[in-house]
Scaffold this motif. Structure first.
Motif, PDB file in Angstrom:
ATOM      1  N   GLY A  43       0.796  -1.216   0.000  1.00 43.37           N
ATOM      2  CA  GLY A  43       0.000   0.000   0.000  1.00 43.37           C
ATOM      3  C   GLY A  43       0.831   1.269   0.000  1.00 43.37           C
ATOM      4  N   VAL A  44       2.048   1.234   0.568  1.00 45.68           N
ATOM      5  CA  VAL A  44       2.843   2.457   0.670  1.00 45.68           C
ATOM      6  C   VAL A  44       4.226   2.315   0.034  1.00 45.68           C
ATOM      7  CG1 VAL A  44       3.785   4.198   2.236  1.00 45.68           C
ATOM      8  CG2 VAL A  44       1.658   3.044   2.831  1.00 45.68           C
ATOM      9  N   PHE A  46       5.954   0.061  -1.756  1.00 47.18           N
ATOM     10  CA  PHE A  46       6.136  -0.318  -3.165  1.00 47.18           C
ATOM     11  C   PHE A  46       5.014   0.208  -4.051  1.00 47.18           C
ATOM     12  CE2 PHE A  46       7.046  -4.165  -0.447  1.00 47.18           C
ATOM     13  CZ  PHE A  46       8.339  -3.783  -0.142  1.00 47.18           C
ATOM     14  N   ALA A  47       4.158   1.083  -3.513  1.00 50.01           N
ATOM     15  CA  ALA A  47       2.971   1.497  -4.266  1.00 50.01           C
ATOM     16  C   ALA A  47       3.337   2.141  -5.600  1.00 50.01           C
ATOM     17  CB  ALA A  47       2.136   2.454  -3.432  1.00 50.01           C
ATOM     18  N   ASP A  48       4.400   2.947  -5.625  1.00 49.92           N
ATOM     19  CA  ASP A  48       4.748   3.619  -6.879  1.00 49.92           C
ATOM     20  C   ASP A  48       5.178   2.618  -7.952  1.00 49.92           C
ATOM     21  OD1 ASP A  48       6.774   3.183  -5.101  1.00 49.92           O
ATOM     22  OD2 ASP A  48       7.770   5.108  -5.371  1.00 49.92           O
ATOM     23  N   ASN A  51       2.108   0.599  -9.140  1.00 50.47           N
ATOM     24  CA  ASN A  51       1.184   1.387  -9.954  1.00 50.47           C
ATOM     25  C   ASN A  51       1.431   1.234 -11.457  1.00 50.47           C
ATOM     26  OD1 ASN A  51      -0.831   2.483  -8.524  1.00 50.47           O
ATOM     27  ND2 ASN A  51      -0.071   4.567  -8.516  1.00 50.47           N
ATOM     28  N   HIS A  54      -1.657  -3.185 -13.552  1.00 51.64           N
ATOM     29  CA  HIS A  54      -3.069  -3.031 -13.224  1.00 51.64           C
ATOM     30  C   HIS A  54      -3.585  -4.246 -12.505  1.00 51.64           C
ATOM     31  CE1 HIS A  54      -4.641   0.675 -15.279  1.00 51.64           C
ATOM     32  NE2 HIS A  54      -3.338   0.720 -15.439  1.00 51.64           N
ATOM     33  N   GLY A  59      -9.560  -1.019 -14.153  1.00 50.84           N
ATOM     34  CA  GLY A  59      -8.892   0.267 -14.274  1.00 50.84           C
ATOM     35  C   GLY A  59      -8.044   0.621 -13.066  1.00 50.84           C
ATOM     36  N   TYR A  60      -7.986  -0.276 -12.071  1.00 47.68           N
ATOM     37  CA  TYR A  60      -7.213   0.031 -10.859  1.00 47.68           C
ATOM     38  C   TYR A  60      -5.712  -0.119 -11.094  1.00 47.68           C
ATOM     39  CZ  TYR A  60     -11.257  -0.399  -7.634  1.00 47.68           C
ATOM     40  OH  TYR A  60     -12.425  -0.241  -6.950  1.00 47.68           O
ATOM     41  N   PRO A  61      -4.911   0.934 -10.954  1.00 50.86           N
ATOM     42  CA  PRO A  61      -3.465   0.712 -10.857  1.00 50.86           C
ATOM     43  C   PRO A  61      -3.208  -0.073  -9.564  1.00 50.86           C
ATOM     44  CG  PRO A  61      -3.966   3.025 -11.234  1.00 50.86           C
ATOM     45  CD  PRO A  61      -5.249   2.349 -10.895  1.00 50.86           C
ATOM     46  N   PHE A  64      -2.408   1.753  -6.123  1.00 49.43           N
ATOM     47  CA  PHE A  64      -3.600   2.479  -5.707  1.00 49.43           C
ATOM     48  C   PHE A  64      -4.649   1.516  -5.174  1.00 49.43           C
ATOM     49  CE2 PHE A  64      -7.853   4.019  -6.841  1.00 49.43           C
ATOM     50  CZ  PHE A  64      -7.866   5.257  -6.235  1.00 49.43           C
ATOM     51  N   ALA A  67      -3.795   0.440  -1.687  1.00 48.78           N
ATOM     52  CA  ALA A  67      -4.011   1.486  -0.694  1.00 48.78           C
ATOM     53  C   ALA A  67      -5.492   1.708  -0.417  1.00 48.78           C
ATOM     54  CB  ALA A  67      -3.363   2.783  -1.150  1.00 48.78           C
TER      55      ALA A  67
ATOM     56  N   TYR B  71      -4.836   9.129  -4.141  1.00 48.60           N
ATOM     57  CA  TYR B  71      -4.098   8.006  -3.556  1.00 48.60           C
ATOM     58  C   TYR B  71      -3.795   8.214  -2.079  1.00 48.60           C
ATOM     59  CZ  TYR B  71      -0.019   5.499  -1.938  1.00 48.60           C
ATOM     60  OH  TYR B  71       0.834   4.765  -1.161  1.00 48.60           O
ATOM     61  N   GLY B  74      -5.636   7.104   1.026  1.00 49.08           N
ATOM     62  CA  GLY B  74      -5.494   5.741   1.531  1.00 49.08           C
ATOM     63  C   GLY B  74      -4.909   5.670   2.930  1.00 49.08           C
ATOM     64  N   MET B  78      -6.261   2.772   5.253  1.00 51.34           N
ATOM     65  CA  MET B  78      -5.386   1.739   5.806  1.00 51.34           C
ATOM     66  C   MET B  78      -5.203   1.933   7.302  1.00 51.34           C
ATOM     67  SD  MET B  78      -2.383   1.212   3.010  1.00 51.34           S
ATOM     68  CE  MET B  78      -2.055   2.925   2.653  1.00 51.34           C
ATOM     69  N   GLY B 211     -13.200   0.465 -10.483  1.00 57.94           N
ATOM     70  CA  GLY B 211     -12.171  -0.059 -11.379  1.00 57.94           C
ATOM     71  C   GLY B 211     -12.720  -0.341 -12.768  1.00 57.94           C
ATOM     72  N   TYR B 225     -11.831   3.535 -18.938  1.00 60.51           N
ATOM     73  CA  TYR B 225     -11.853   3.277 -17.506  1.00 60.51           C
ATOM     74  C   TYR B 225     -12.135   4.569 -16.763  1.00 60.51           C
ATOM     75  CZ  TYR B 225     -10.011  -1.415 -18.019  1.00 60.51           C
ATOM     76  OH  TYR B 225      -9.865  -2.729 -18.326  1.00 60.51           O
ATOM     77  N   LEU B 227     -11.189   5.510 -13.791  1.00 65.05           N
ATOM     78  CA  LEU B 227     -10.019   6.106 -13.146  1.00 65.05           C
ATOM     79  C   LEU B 227      -9.096   6.782 -14.161  1.00 65.05           C
ATOM     80  CD1 LEU B 227      -9.226   3.400 -10.454  1.00 65.05           C
ATOM     81  CD2 LEU B 227      -9.901   5.757 -10.029  1.00 65.05           C
ATOM     82  N   THR B 245       0.907   8.223  -6.912  1.00 64.01           N
ATOM     83  CA  THR B 245       1.402   8.118  -5.544  1.00 64.01           C
ATOM     84  C   THR B 245       2.335   9.278  -5.227  1.00 64.01           C
ATOM     85  OG1 THR B 245       3.152   6.755  -6.435  1.00 64.01           O
ATOM     86  CG2 THR B 245       1.291   5.618  -5.446  1.00 64.01           C
ATOM     87  N   PHE B 246       2.429   9.591  -3.957  1.00 66.98           N
ATOM     88  CA  PHE B 246       3.462  10.482  -3.430  1.00 66.98           C
ATOM     89  C   PHE B 246       3.581  11.809  -4.175  1.00 66.98           C
ATOM     90  CE2 PHE B 246       4.977   6.013  -2.973  1.00 66.98           C
ATOM     91  CZ  PHE B 246       4.389   5.849  -1.734  1.00 66.98           C
ATOM     92  N   VAL B 255       3.424   9.456   4.114  1.00 69.03           N
ATOM     93  CA  VAL B 255       2.317   8.511   3.949  1.00 69.03           C
ATOM     94  C   VAL B 255       2.537   7.326   4.890  1.00 69.03           C
ATOM     95  CG1 VAL B 255       1.217   6.883   2.364  1.00 69.03           C
ATOM     96  CG2 VAL B 255       1.765   9.170   1.589  1.00 69.03           C
TER      97      VAL B 255
END
Lengths: 110, 617
Positions: A43-44, A46-48, A51, A54, A59-61, A64, A67, B71, B74, B78, B211, B225, B227, B245-246, B255
């Protein structure tokens, strides 16, 4: 002088208790690892990276998704597995205690 | 029937329900009053915990916050769910086995010291009051938005209701009322979410819809999509891409820290922990943690979907529209000044992250302030800049760009064009969320004062009847104090919620965990650890929030540590101080070690029987 009755009783129970606690800690460690990898890892941390992929064909990266959805689903499952495995461990512990008590009765029939 | 008539109907029905439950579950002894007689089934306790946990902020504000943050939102999702894993694995079963009434009870008995108990009592009261003030305000806000009564009248009505059912039924009344409140709030949250998901994507399940692919008639093209489309619109308008992200101050370190601090804080919040004292057995405590998170997940998995849908829908239905084309939800909510439009003269709405943004919120400004800004702005437009003042610059300078976050949840039913009765149901849901959390917190305050302070420290000879009377009076006083905070909110309520989590993370969590998992840690190291954790965390938050201290970067971080995330360092400090001092102080007495043994296993067959028999159960 040998051990008195209560000493035997206590040490057998002591052993059972220590074994129970040791197994409990093993379960805890494994489940907390899953918790950390899913929530804080995917969620944090390795999230980048994640991403870039998919979540299946949606459509979810992926980062993301972890998270906003995945980590919560994993958390619920972690607690479910914990309940099931601890209840099994409790039953095992209960049997061990019964055996320890039976042995004690057999050794000292008075 | 009109929305207002429906709202009166739902609010009156739900309040009658809560009061009937309270009357049916009234109690006569302290066991019933503090721990509901330990007879609550695990699934019911799970629902009560979920309602207790999900406050007005979770119900009304969280989806809006995520909607604005993308993002990084989250961290709340979480943080506020991940804490339950820690709670279920590290605290709940053991505290249930210990089996007293409160969190300070455990700290005081395990560390064998009334000083430790006192520190814990102060933390519990502080954390609970910080929290409850926001809830009472939430009750007032819901009343004022849906029923158009004064906020203060709303707070007083809320106080009266909570007062009746909390003093009558104690924990038992609160628990069963919370079960009912859970159903009210989750229904009110899910129905609009399903509807808006169906409207945008053709899939009723919001988690799949977010999604999924947008309906061709919504997107104007097929197979896009949601998103991806949202990301594209966001970056066109100068916002950060929704799934990136970030971005900005939300770098990886922040985060991480904020998410972890919220998890640790959740696990250390006294009003959540005490819920696990109310079930029958250790096994039931484990299961009720599972049920609690499952019921919480119903809302927490839906909120990010609502956030994404509403974000898309809001931008899409506002941008480029003229005054006549604006949707009806905008017109309705503009009256509450949660959303404002100040045109630049072209007659078309533009909502962006740049200087040409025309969408604002009223925030703390009064109606007369806003009226003046509007008049000056109209003059500025009519005179083409010669006279008057550009209202957009005024509001931008005050940091009021963009709509209020609360509008995301409040306006979703109208965005999805749902029937009047569903819009009205939102009011009952918001009230259920605020009231259930407020009552749980009030009980913690009452038990901290009446049980931990009065009975355990001041007057251990107090009779059962006496203790019950003190418990009830303290709830009464606490309701009034909370109500006063609700009517005259200390301007910093929203900022101090971070404080509550930080303190719980830095004080209760490490101290209780060490109390269970170490037999060696003695009294003084624990007290020193708690004091160090609380002291450091309070210092950092107070200095950053109230005295403008720059967040620390330790010379390596790009952005300083957000005060919301400082609880992580506070917790590490608590652990370090406690463990560092432990070798220099004696281990606990043998009776305490036996107590730890008995807490560690569910059978009650361990060597510790002396303590069990000697203590009040």
């Amino acid at each position: 002088m040998g051990k008195t009755k209560t000493d035997v009783h206590r040490s057998a129970l002591r052993k059972a208790l220590d074994a129970y606690w040791f197994r409990n800690l093993l379960i805890l460690r494994a489940l907390l690892l899953v918790w950390a990898v899913a929530g804080l890892g995917c969620g944090v941390l390795f999230a980048d990276r994640l991403n870039e992929y998919h979540f299946f064909n949606t459509g979810y990266p992926l980062g993301f998704w972890f998270a906003h959805q995945g980590s919560i689903i994993v958390f619920v499952l972690v607690i479910l597995v914990y309940c099931l495995s601890m209840n099994a461990l409790d039953r095992k512990h209960h049997r061990e205690i019964e055996i320890a008590r039976d042995q004690e009765r057999a050794e000292d029939p008075s | 029937m009109s929305v207002t008539a429906w709202t009166y109907f739902f609010v009156a029905t739900s309040f009658t329900l809560y009061l009937s439950i309270a009357w049916l579950s009234r109690v006569r002894d302290t066991r019933g009053f503090y721990v509901a007689g330990r007879g609550v089934p695990s699934a019911a306790n799970g629902m009560a915990t979920a309602a207790d946990w999900m406050s007005a902020a979770s119900f009304i504000s969280m989806a809006g916050l995520i909607s604005a943050m993308g993002y990084a939102g989250g961290v709340y999702l979480m943080g506020w769910t991940g804490g339950y894993v820690l709670l279920a694995l590290l605290l709940a079963p053991y505290l249930r086995k210990f089996g007293h009434y409160t969190v300070p009870d455990f700290v005081g008995d395990r560390y064998d010291s009334n000083w430790a108990r006192l520190v814990a009592v102060i933390c519990a009261i502080f954390v609970s009051f910080t929290y409850v003030a926001g809830q009472m305000r939430g009750v007032g806000v819901v009343f004022s938005r849906f029923l158009e009564v004064d906020i203060n009248v709303g707070v007083v009505i809320g106080m009266a209701i909570v007062f009746i059912y909390a003093t009558l039924g104690g924990m038992k009344g609160i628990t069963w009322t919370q079960v009912a409140q859970y159903w009210v709030l989750i229904t009110a949250f899910l129905i609009p979410a399903f509807a808006i998901s169906f409207k945008l994507t053709g899939t009723p399940l919001p988690q799949a819809g977010l999604g999924g692919v947008l309906r061709p008639e919504v997107a104007g093209e097929s197979g896009v999509y949601l998103l991806e489309k949202l990301n594209a619109i966001q970056s066109d308008l100068g916002f950060n891409r929704y799934t990136d992200t970030f971005t900005g101050a939300w770098d990886k370190v922040n985060v991480f820290c904020v998410a972890l601090a919220l998890m640790l804080g959740t696990a250390g919040l006294p009003h959540v922990i005490v819920r696990f004292y109310t079930v029958k057995s250790v096994k039931a405590a484990r299961w009720s943690a599972f049920w609690a998170l499952l019921f919480i997940a119903c809302l927490y998995l839906t909120a990010p979907a609502v956030a994404g849908f509403a974000r898309y829908y809001m931008i899409d239905s506002l941008n480029g529209k003229s005054a006549e084309e604006l949707p009806s939800w905008f017109v309705n909510w503009e009256r509450t000044s949660l959303i404002l439009w100040l045109d630049d003269g072209d007659g078309l709405v533009r909502y962006s992250a740049r200087e040409d943004n025309e969408i604002f919120r009223g925030g703390p400004l009064t109606a007369s302030d806003l009226g003046r800004i509007r008049v000056d702005h109209q003059l500025w437009m009519d005179s083409e800049g010669a006279r008057g003042v550009d209202g957009r610059e005024v509001l931008r300078a005050r940091g009021l760009s963009g709509p209020d976050n609360d509008i995301i949840v409040l306006a979703t039913p109208e965005m999805a064009e749902l029937a009047n009765w569903i819009i009205a149901l939102m009011a009952a849901g918001g009230l259920a969320a605020a009231l259930s959390t407020a009552s749980g917190l009030l009980l913690v305050i009452s038990s901290s004062v009446a049980h931990d302070l009065y009975y355990r420290v001041i007057n251990p000879q107090a009779t059962e009847k006496n203790r019950l009377l003190v418990g009830r009076s303290v709830i009464g006083i606490a309701v009034v104090v909370a109500g006063v905070f609700g009517i005259y909110p200390p301007g910093f309520v929203s900022q101090v919620v971070a404080f509550a989590f930080g303190l719980a993370a830095a004080s209760f969590f490490p101290t209780i965990v060490l109390g269970i998992f170490s037999k060696r840690v003695g009294t003084w190291p624990a007290i020193a650890g708690m004091t160090a954790g609380i002291g450091f965390t309070s210092f950092y938050i107070v200095a950053c929030v109230f005295f403008g201290m720059q967040p620390w970067t330790f010379g390596v971080l790009e952005h300083g540590i957000n005060p919301q995330g400082i609880g992580v360092l506070g917790m590490l400090l608590n652990f370090a101080v406690t463990l560092g001092l432990t070798p220099f102080f004696p281990a606990p007495r043998e009776e305490i070690q036996d107590m730890i043994d008995s807490v560690r296993e569910p059978e009650g067959a361990g060597p510790a029987t002396v303590i069990e028999a000697s203590m009040d159960h």
